[in-house]
Design a protein around this motif. Structure first.
Motif, PDB file in Angstrom:
ATOM      1  N   ALA A  31       0.838  -1.202   0.000  1.00 37.09           N
ATOM      2  CA  ALA A  31       0.000   0.000   0.000  1.00 37.09           C
ATOM      3  C   ALA A  31       0.873   1.252   0.000  1.00 37.09           C
ATOM      4  N   TYR A  32       1.907   1.228   0.804  1.00 32.33           N
ATOM      5  CA  TYR A  32       2.817   2.371   0.913  1.00 32.33           C
ATOM      6  C   TYR A  32       3.499   2.679  -0.419  1.00 32.33           C
ATOM      7  N   VAL A  33       4.024   1.666  -1.091  1.00 33.54           N
ATOM      8  CA  VAL A  33       4.724   1.925  -2.355  1.00 33.54           C
ATOM      9  C   VAL A  33       3.759   2.364  -3.457  1.00 33.54           C
ATOM     10  N   ARG A  34       2.459   2.174  -3.230  1.00 31.04           N
ATOM     11  CA  ARG A  34       1.445   2.650  -4.170  1.00 31.04           C
ATOM     12  C   ARG A  34       0.892   4.019  -3.753  1.00 31.04           C
ATOM     13  N   HIS A  35       1.536   4.625  -2.766  1.00 24.93           N
ATOM     14  CA  HIS A  35       1.236   5.983  -2.313  1.00 24.93           C
ATOM     15  C   HIS A  35      -0.101   6.127  -1.596  1.00 24.93           C
ATOM     16  N   TYR A  36      -0.579   5.072  -0.967  1.00 26.61           N
ATOM     17  CA  TYR A  36      -1.767   5.191  -0.132  1.00 26.61           C
ATOM     18  C   TYR A  36      -1.365   5.654   1.257  1.00 26.61           C
ATOM     19  N   LYS A  37      -2.205   6.474   1.860  1.00 26.07           N
ATOM     20  CA  LYS A  37      -2.063   6.752   3.286  1.00 26.07           C
ATOM     21  C   LYS A  37      -2.437   5.456   3.990  1.00 26.07           C
ATOM     22  N   LEU A  38      -1.807   5.204   5.098  1.00 31.20           N
ATOM     23  CA  LEU A  38      -1.946   3.910   5.741  1.00 31.20           C
ATOM     24  C   LEU A  38      -2.322   4.060   7.204  1.00 31.20           C
ATOM     25  N   THR A  39      -3.320   3.302   7.628  1.00 32.62           N
ATOM     26  CA  THR A  39      -3.731   3.242   9.026  1.00 32.62           C
ATOM     27  C   THR A  39      -3.797   1.782   9.442  1.00 32.62           C
ATOM     28  N   VAL A  40      -3.305   1.496  10.640  1.00 36.71           N
ATOM     29  CA  VAL A  40      -3.383   0.151  11.195  1.00 36.71           C
ATOM     30  C   VAL A  40      -3.842   0.276  12.652  1.00 36.71           C
ATOM     31  N   PRO A  41      -5.032  -0.241  12.964  1.00 37.11           N
ATOM     32  CA  PRO A  41      -5.457  -0.269  14.359  1.00 37.11           C
ATOM     33  C   PRO A  41      -4.838  -1.485  15.061  1.00 37.11           C
ATOM     34  N   PRO A  42      -3.908  -1.283  15.995  1.00 39.53           N
ATOM     35  CA  PRO A  42      -3.239  -2.421  16.640  1.00 39.53           C
ATOM     36  C   PRO A  42      -4.186  -3.380  17.350  1.00 39.53           C
ATOM     37  N   ASP A  43      -5.367  -2.898  17.754  1.00 39.62           N
ATOM     38  CA  ASP A  43      -6.323  -3.782  18.416  1.00 39.62           C
ATOM     39  C   ASP A  43      -7.125  -4.624  17.426  1.00 39.62           C
ATOM     40  N   CYS A  44      -6.802  -4.514  16.129  1.00 42.89           N
ATOM     41  CA  CYS A  44      -7.492  -5.296  15.093  1.00 42.89           C
ATOM     42  C   CYS A  44      -6.532  -6.097  14.225  1.00 42.89           C
ATOM     43  N   VAL A  45      -5.322  -6.326  14.728  1.00 42.47           N
ATOM     44  CA  VAL A  45      -4.372  -7.198  14.033  1.00 42.47           C
ATOM     45  C   VAL A  45      -3.846  -8.233  15.031  1.00 42.47           C
ATOM     46  N   ALA A  46      -3.671  -9.449  14.558  1.00 39.82           N
ATOM     47  CA  ALA A  46      -3.226 -10.548  15.424  1.00 39.82           C
ATOM     48  C   ALA A  46      -1.878 -11.074  14.960  1.00 39.82           C
ATOM     49  N   THR A  47      -1.083 -11.478  15.935  1.00 40.50           N
ATOM     50  CA  THR A  47       0.267 -11.972  15.664  1.00 40.50           C
ATOM     51  C   THR A  47       0.366 -13.461  15.977  1.00 40.50           C
ATOM     52  N   ILE A  48       1.392 -14.068  15.449  1.00 44.72           N
ATOM     53  CA  ILE A  48       1.804 -15.392  15.923  1.00 44.72           C
ATOM     54  C   ILE A  48       2.892 -15.196  16.961  1.00 44.72           C
ATOM     55  N   HIS A  49       3.826 -14.328  16.639  1.00 47.62           N
ATOM     56  CA  HIS A  49       4.950 -14.033  17.530  1.00 47.62           C
ATOM     57  C   HIS A  49       4.836 -12.584  17.981  1.00 47.62           C
ATOM     58  N   GLU A  50       4.541 -12.388  19.247  1.00 46.46           N
ATOM     59  CA  GLU A  50       4.292 -11.047  19.786  1.00 46.46           C
ATOM     60  C   GLU A  50       5.434 -10.080  19.487  1.00 46.46           C
ATOM     61  N   ASP A  51       6.677 -10.520  19.675  1.00 48.75           N
ATOM     62  CA  ASP A  51       7.818  -9.624  19.448  1.00 48.75           C
ATOM     63  C   ASP A  51       7.916  -9.205  17.986  1.00 48.75           C
ATOM     64  N   LEU A  52       7.673 -10.137  17.081  1.00 54.33           N
ATOM     65  CA  LEU A  52       7.716  -9.810  15.657  1.00 54.33           C
ATOM     66  C   LEU A  52       6.536  -8.924  15.264  1.00 54.33           C
ATOM     67  N   GLY A  53       5.392  -9.163  15.868  1.00 55.36           N
ATOM     68  CA  GLY A  53       4.225  -8.324  15.608  1.00 55.36           C
ATOM     69  C   GLY A  53       4.467  -6.884  16.028  1.00 55.36           C
ATOM     70  N   GLN A  54       5.075  -6.704  17.203  1.00 53.38           N
ATOM     71  CA  GLN A  54       5.384  -5.355  17.672  1.00 53.38           C
ATOM     72  C   GLN A  54       6.424  -4.696  16.761  1.00 53.38           C
ATOM     73  N   ALA A  55       7.416  -5.460  16.335  1.00 51.87           N
ATOM     74  CA  ALA A  55       8.427  -4.920  15.412  1.00 51.87           C
ATOM     75  C   ALA A  55       7.788  -4.543  14.082  1.00 51.87           C
ATOM     76  N   ALA A  56       6.849  -5.363  13.603  1.00 55.01           N
ATOM     77  CA  ALA A  56       6.168  -5.064  12.340  1.00 55.01           C
ATOM     78  C   ALA A  56       5.366  -3.768  12.448  1.00 55.01           C
ATOM     79  N   LEU A  57       4.654  -3.606  13.557  1.00 56.91           N
ATOM     80  CA  LEU A  57       3.902  -2.361  13.748  1.00 56.91           C
ATOM     81  C   LEU A  57       4.833  -1.153  13.772  1.00 56.91           C
ATOM     82  N   ARG A  58       5.954  -1.302  14.434  1.00 51.95           N
ATOM     83  CA  ARG A  58       6.940  -0.211  14.499  1.00 51.95           C
ATOM     84  C   ARG A  58       7.495   0.103  13.106  1.00 51.95           C
ATOM     85  N   MET A  59       7.766  -0.941  12.320  1.00 53.93           N
ATOM     86  CA  MET A  59       8.250  -0.726  10.948  1.00 53.93           C
ATOM     87  C   MET A  59       7.198  -0.006  10.112  1.00 53.93           C
TER      88      MET A  59
END
Length: 180
Positions: free
Chosen positions: A134-162
């Motif tokens: 989405a980003y490389v297609r120039h869309y503004k991006l929103t992610v609600p952290p309370d609506c995404v699920a992880t398998i690995h909590e640490d990787l999920g937090q790193a992904a959100l930070r990225m």
């Protein structure tokens, strides 16, 4: 035309894979806010609601088949509350990104979408890859952290930070999405 799109990723899951139990525990925590977000998006004329879901290697699968497989899987309780509403777009996908091998880009352009809101599973995989596309297609991006699920909590937090730092994603609670 829609100004925003809520893209719900891979929530129709039969939970029959290696990390299913771990993922299901996380998914259980997002079902209520995600169901509410989907309902609010579905009521609005300025939000395009799109479900994009893995076809699990079944290239004949359509909406009906993917829904049936998920409902007949191990955790129908995690599927029933977030079934795609009638009339919303539904795009099967084959790999990670909601954009890869789907008509999502065309649909968003046709609806003149400016902001993409991503929700679903898995934060550190399909959500992250969809965010980058989405980003490389120039869309503004929103992610609600309370609506995404992880398998690995640490990787999920790193992904959100990225997503926040590298893709200028707005990380906001789902209750704030589409508030006006």
């Amino acid at each position: 035309m829609a100004r925003s799109a809520l893209v719900v990723i891979d929530m129709l899951n039969p939970y029959e894979h290696q990390d299913a139990a771990q993922l299901a525990r996380q998914v259980a925590t997002i079902i209520e806010p995600l169901a509410d977000l989907v309902a609010r998006a579905n009521e609005r004329d300025d939000v395009e609601l799109v479900y994009v879901n893995d076809n699990y290697g079944d290239f004949a699968a359509d909406r009906r088949g993917i829904v049936a497989k998920a409902l007949n899987g191990r955790r129908a309780d995690l599927v029933e509350p977030i079934l795609p509403p009638p009339g919303c777009a539904f795009l099967p996908k084959v790999r990670h990104s909601a954009f890869f091998g789907t008509s999502l880009e065309y649909l968003l352009a046709h609806q003149q979408v400016e902001t993409v809101v991503l929700a679903g599973q898995v934060t550190e995989q399909c959500v992250l890859y969809s965010a980058l596309d989405a980003y490389v297609r120039h869309y503004k991006l929103t992610v609600p952290p309370d609506c995404v699920a992880t398998i690995h909590e640490d990787l999920g937090q790193a992904a959100l930070r990225m997503m926040e730092l590298n893709m200028s994603a707005h990380l906001i609670p789902s209750g704030v999405c589409f508030a006006s």
